[in-house]
Design a protein around this motif. Sequence first.
Motif, PDB file in Angstrom:
ATOM      1  N   GLU A 130       5.838  12.579  -1.723  1.00 19.81           N
ATOM      2  CA  GLU A 130       6.352  13.792  -1.109  1.00 19.81           C
ATOM      3  C   GLU A 130       5.228  14.846  -1.060  1.00 19.81           C
ATOM      4  OE1 GLU A 130      10.563  16.219  -1.248  1.00 19.81           O
ATOM      5  OE2 GLU A 130       9.677  15.569  -3.151  1.00 19.81           O
ATOM      6  N   GLY A 131       4.781  15.129   0.180  1.00 16.10           N
ATOM      7  CA  GLY A 131       3.709  16.094   0.368  1.00 16.10           C
ATOM      8  C   GLY A 131       2.366  15.628  -0.144  1.00 16.10           C
ATOM      9  N   GLY A 132       2.154  14.295  -0.175  1.00 16.82           N
ATOM     10  CA  GLY A 132       0.897  13.831  -0.757  1.00 16.82           C
ATOM     11  C   GLY A 132       0.379  12.517  -0.221  1.00 16.82           C
ATOM     12  N   ALA A 133       0.015  11.630  -1.130  1.00 13.99           N
ATOM     13  CA  ALA A 133      -0.739  10.416  -0.813  1.00 13.99           C
ATOM     14  C   ALA A 133       0.091   9.403  -0.030  1.00 13.99           C
ATOM     15  CB  ALA A 133      -1.239   9.787  -2.112  1.00 13.99           C
ATOM     16  N   VAL A 134      -0.654   8.505   0.658  1.00 14.74           N
ATOM     17  CA  VAL A 134      -0.053   7.415   1.428  1.00 14.74           C
ATOM     18  C   VAL A 134      -0.701   6.106   0.972  1.00 14.74           C
ATOM     19  CG1 VAL A 134       0.275   6.398   3.708  1.00 14.74           C
ATOM     20  CG2 VAL A 134       0.426   8.881   3.421  1.00 14.74           C
ATOM     21  N   TYR A 135       0.129   5.095   0.687  1.00 14.31           N
ATOM     22  CA  TYR A 135      -0.352   3.791   0.250  1.00 14.31           C
ATOM     23  C   TYR A 135       0.148   2.747   1.256  1.00 14.31           C
ATOM     24  CZ  TYR A 135      -0.501   6.557  -4.058  1.00 14.31           C
ATOM     25  OH  TYR A 135      -0.719   7.552  -4.986  1.00 14.31           O
ATOM     26  N   LEU A 137       9.620   5.018   1.357  1.00 12.42           N
ATOM     27  CA  LEU A 137       9.023   3.949   2.154  1.00 12.42           C
ATOM     28  C   LEU A 137       9.082   4.361   3.619  1.00 12.42           C
ATOM     29  CD1 LEU A 137       7.895   0.996   1.735  1.00 12.42           C
ATOM     30  CD2 LEU A 137      10.136   0.218   2.554  1.00 12.42           C
ATOM     31  N   HIS A 138       7.967   4.215   4.311  1.00  9.34           N
ATOM     32  CA  HIS A 138       7.886   4.576   5.728  1.00  9.34           C
ATOM     33  C   HIS A 138       7.567   3.332   6.544  1.00  9.34           C
ATOM     34  CE1 HIS A 138       6.014   6.135   9.466  1.00  9.34           C
ATOM     35  NE2 HIS A 138       6.919   7.095   9.331  1.00  9.34           N
ATOM     36  N   ILE A 139       8.280   3.149   7.660  1.00 11.73           N
ATOM     37  CA  ILE A 139       8.136   1.942   8.489  1.00 11.73           C
ATOM     38  C   ILE A 139       8.003   2.351   9.952  1.00 11.73           C
ATOM     39  CG2 ILE A 139       9.215  -0.227   9.218  1.00 11.73           C
ATOM     40  CD1 ILE A 139      10.931   0.055   6.582  1.00 11.73           C
ATOM     41  N   TYR A 157      11.210   4.449  10.822  1.00  9.75           N
ATOM     42  CA  TYR A 157      12.220   4.483   9.770  1.00  9.75           C
ATOM     43  C   TYR A 157      11.593   5.016   8.484  1.00  9.75           C
ATOM     44  CZ  TYR A 157      14.610   1.147  12.879  1.00  9.75           C
ATOM     45  OH  TYR A 157      15.197   0.535  13.962  1.00  9.75           O
ATOM     46  N   ALA A 158      12.432   5.588   7.649  1.00 11.19           N
ATOM     47  CA  ALA A 158      11.958   6.039   6.335  1.00 11.19           C
ATOM     48  C   ALA A 158      13.130   6.099   5.377  1.00 11.19           C
ATOM     49  CB  ALA A 158      11.280   7.398   6.431  1.00 11.19           C
ATOM     50  N   SER A 159      12.846   5.822   4.129  1.00  7.66           N
ATOM     51  CA  SER A 159      13.869   5.996   3.088  1.00  7.66           C
ATOM     52  C   SER A 159      13.829   7.442   2.611  1.00  7.66           C
ATOM     53  CB  SER A 159      13.613   5.042   1.921  1.00  7.66           C
ATOM     54  OG  SER A 159      12.363   5.323   1.315  1.00  7.66           O
ATOM     55  N   ASP A 160      14.868   7.854   1.902  1.00  5.34           N
ATOM     56  CA  ASP A 160      14.871   9.182   1.301  1.00  5.34           C
ATOM     57  C   ASP A 160      13.819   9.232   0.190  1.00  5.34           C
ATOM     58  OD1 ASP A 160      17.034   9.887   2.907  1.00  5.34           O
ATOM     59  OD2 ASP A 160      18.502   9.242   1.392  1.00  5.34           O
ATOM     60  N   TYR A 161      13.276  10.402  -0.038  1.00  6.77           N
ATOM     61  CA  TYR A 161      12.395  10.561  -1.203  1.00  6.77           C
ATOM     62  C   TYR A 161      13.252  10.441  -2.465  1.00  6.77           C
ATOM     63  CZ  TYR A 161       8.542  12.221   1.722  1.00  6.77           C
ATOM     64  OH  TYR A 161       7.539  12.313   2.646  1.00  6.77           O
ATOM     65  N   VAL A 162      12.828   9.559  -3.372  1.00 11.12           N
ATOM     66  CA  VAL A 162      13.595   9.343  -4.596  1.00 11.12           C
ATOM     67  C   VAL A 162      12.686   9.458  -5.811  1.00 11.12           C
ATOM     68  CG1 VAL A 162      15.357   7.886  -3.529  1.00 11.12           C
ATOM     69  CG2 VAL A 162      13.284   6.840  -4.424  1.00 11.12           C
ATOM     70  N   GLU A 163      13.295   9.762  -6.939  1.00 14.33           N
ATOM     71  CA  GLU A 163      12.548   9.922  -8.182  1.00 14.33           C
ATOM     72  C   GLU A 163      12.050   8.580  -8.702  1.00 14.33           C
ATOM     73  OE1 GLU A 163      15.032  10.414 -11.831  1.00 14.33           O
ATOM     74  OE2 GLU A 163      16.671  10.659 -10.373  1.00 14.33           O
ATOM     75  N   VAL A 164      11.044   8.639  -9.549  1.00 10.71           N
ATOM     76  CA  VAL A 164      10.513   7.446 -10.198  1.00 10.71           C
ATOM     77  C   VAL A 164      11.317   7.200 -11.471  1.00 10.71           C
ATOM     78  CG1 VAL A 164       8.496   6.352 -11.239  1.00 10.71           C
ATOM     79  CG2 VAL A 164       8.212   7.906  -9.294  1.00 10.71           C
ATOM     80  N   LYS A 165      12.046   6.098 -11.505  1.00  8.16           N
ATOM     81  CA  LYS A 165      12.825   5.737 -12.696  1.00  8.16           C
ATOM     82  C   LYS A 165      11.988   4.842 -13.610  1.00  8.16           C
ATOM     83  CE  LYS A 165      16.803   6.037 -13.415  1.00  8.16           C
ATOM     84  NZ  LYS A 165      17.607   6.946 -14.274  1.00  8.16           N
ATOM     85  N   LYS A 166      12.150   5.039 -14.902  1.00 10.16           N
ATOM     86  CA  LYS A 166      11.448   4.215 -15.874  1.00 10.16           C
ATOM     87  C   LYS A 166      12.376   3.123 -16.386  1.00 10.16           C
ATOM     88  CE  LYS A 166       8.822   4.271 -20.195  1.00 10.16           C
ATOM     89  NZ  LYS A 166       8.320   5.089 -21.321  1.00 10.16           N
ATOM     90  N   SER A 200       4.312   1.681   4.679  1.00 10.72           N
ATOM     91  CA  SER A 200       3.551   2.427   3.680  1.00 10.72           C
ATOM     92  C   SER A 200       4.473   3.107   2.692  1.00 10.72           C
ATOM     93  CB  SER A 200       2.656   3.469   4.351  1.00 10.72           C
ATOM     94  OG  SER A 200       3.436   4.382   5.115  1.00 10.72           O
ATOM     95  N   VAL A 201       3.930   3.412   1.514  1.00  9.96           N
ATOM     96  CA  VAL A 201       4.604   4.216   0.502  1.00  9.96           C
ATOM     97  C   VAL A 201       4.018   5.623   0.593  1.00  9.96           C
ATOM     98  CG1 VAL A 201       4.962   4.571  -1.969  1.00  9.96           C
ATOM     99  CG2 VAL A 201       5.027   2.255  -1.010  1.00  9.96           C
TER     100      VAL A 201
END
Length: 384
Positions: free
Chosen positions: A71-76, A101-103, A111-120, A67-68
Amino acid sequence: MILLLLGGIYSTCKKPYNPKIVNAPNNYLVVEGVINNGSDSTIVRLSKTVNISGNVSTSGVSNCAVSVEAEGGAVYTLNPQGNGFYALPSLSLDAAKKYRLHIMTGDSKEYASDYVEVKKTQPIDSIGFLVKNNALQLYVNTHDGSNNTRYYRWSYDETWRFHAKYQSSFIVDQQAKAVVSRPASEASYYCFASAKSTTIVIGSSAKLTQDVIFQQPVTTIAAESEKIEMRYSIFLKQYALTKEAYQFWENLKKNTEQLGSIFDAQPSQLTGNIHNLKDAAEPVIGYVSVTNIQTKRIFIDNTDVPNNWRTKYPYDCGPPDTALFVNPKTQQNEVLNFIINGGAVPVADITKQNNTIGYTYSSIECTDCRIRGRVQTPSFWKEK
């Protein structure tokens, strides 16, 4: 005499070095993919590392919950696609938040990745090519007018049209034990082939005043390659990276593509942004970024390259052989022996006084492009 003596001493000082092959039982998780903030799907592949000395090839990791998470919010939630692939339709993420990303694997490892910013990611300006060192060098141009990107990565899909060495006009009807005209449904001369990028392509404008990437090399096609024998297309994908993501891909490139000589960089520890949440010491391979993906496709025709370039066919195909219904010397039915029962492919008919007396023939490798391609035209394909 002195030179001979020194030469003898030098030759006896050389000893073969046969290092022991590491055969550790470790199988580390490998995470491949980008959280796509755009209209395209987010596709993630999970697999495990294997030992170089082993006979087992890497395969996908199934039965995972992926899942995606904001931070402190929604899960996809991503849906399993088979063979370790997980996918999620288009996402519209809040650029002010960070995501990871959460696994959860089938054996309850988390497992989980670090929270990262959204790059454009900015659009690709253009894709071009140069004739250089008897090869075609493809490059990309892009820029960010706000000077905010600086770090880039590219991947690509290649597609090309090619043909077999010889065009076969006939096939064997095994039920009738006869050679018959080749129907359109058995066309085997023109095909399409495709491949995905296997090298890491990255670039940076961090040392420049302006955020401009000019003629960044993407891939090189040899002059004798079948890829440019008829018509070629490249579908380029562009990703904006953080500085940390760029450093990961740079280290991975050095470790996998730039080792082998004394002048190359020494191998270094790969530090991604994915972790086992209950065992921080466990290595996990991969780096998850969050960005939109920009794409562009171009076509290159054989008329765009030097006309003295000659394609080297991948198989050793001599001139077609001859098979007669009645060999005048041996009285054997060569068509039956070599083509109908022998597996050779008839190429053209041999006639005498308007009667077919035999056929020329060759191997399937030299007459059937379908053994390494497909006849169907891709939906995106455009002729010149």
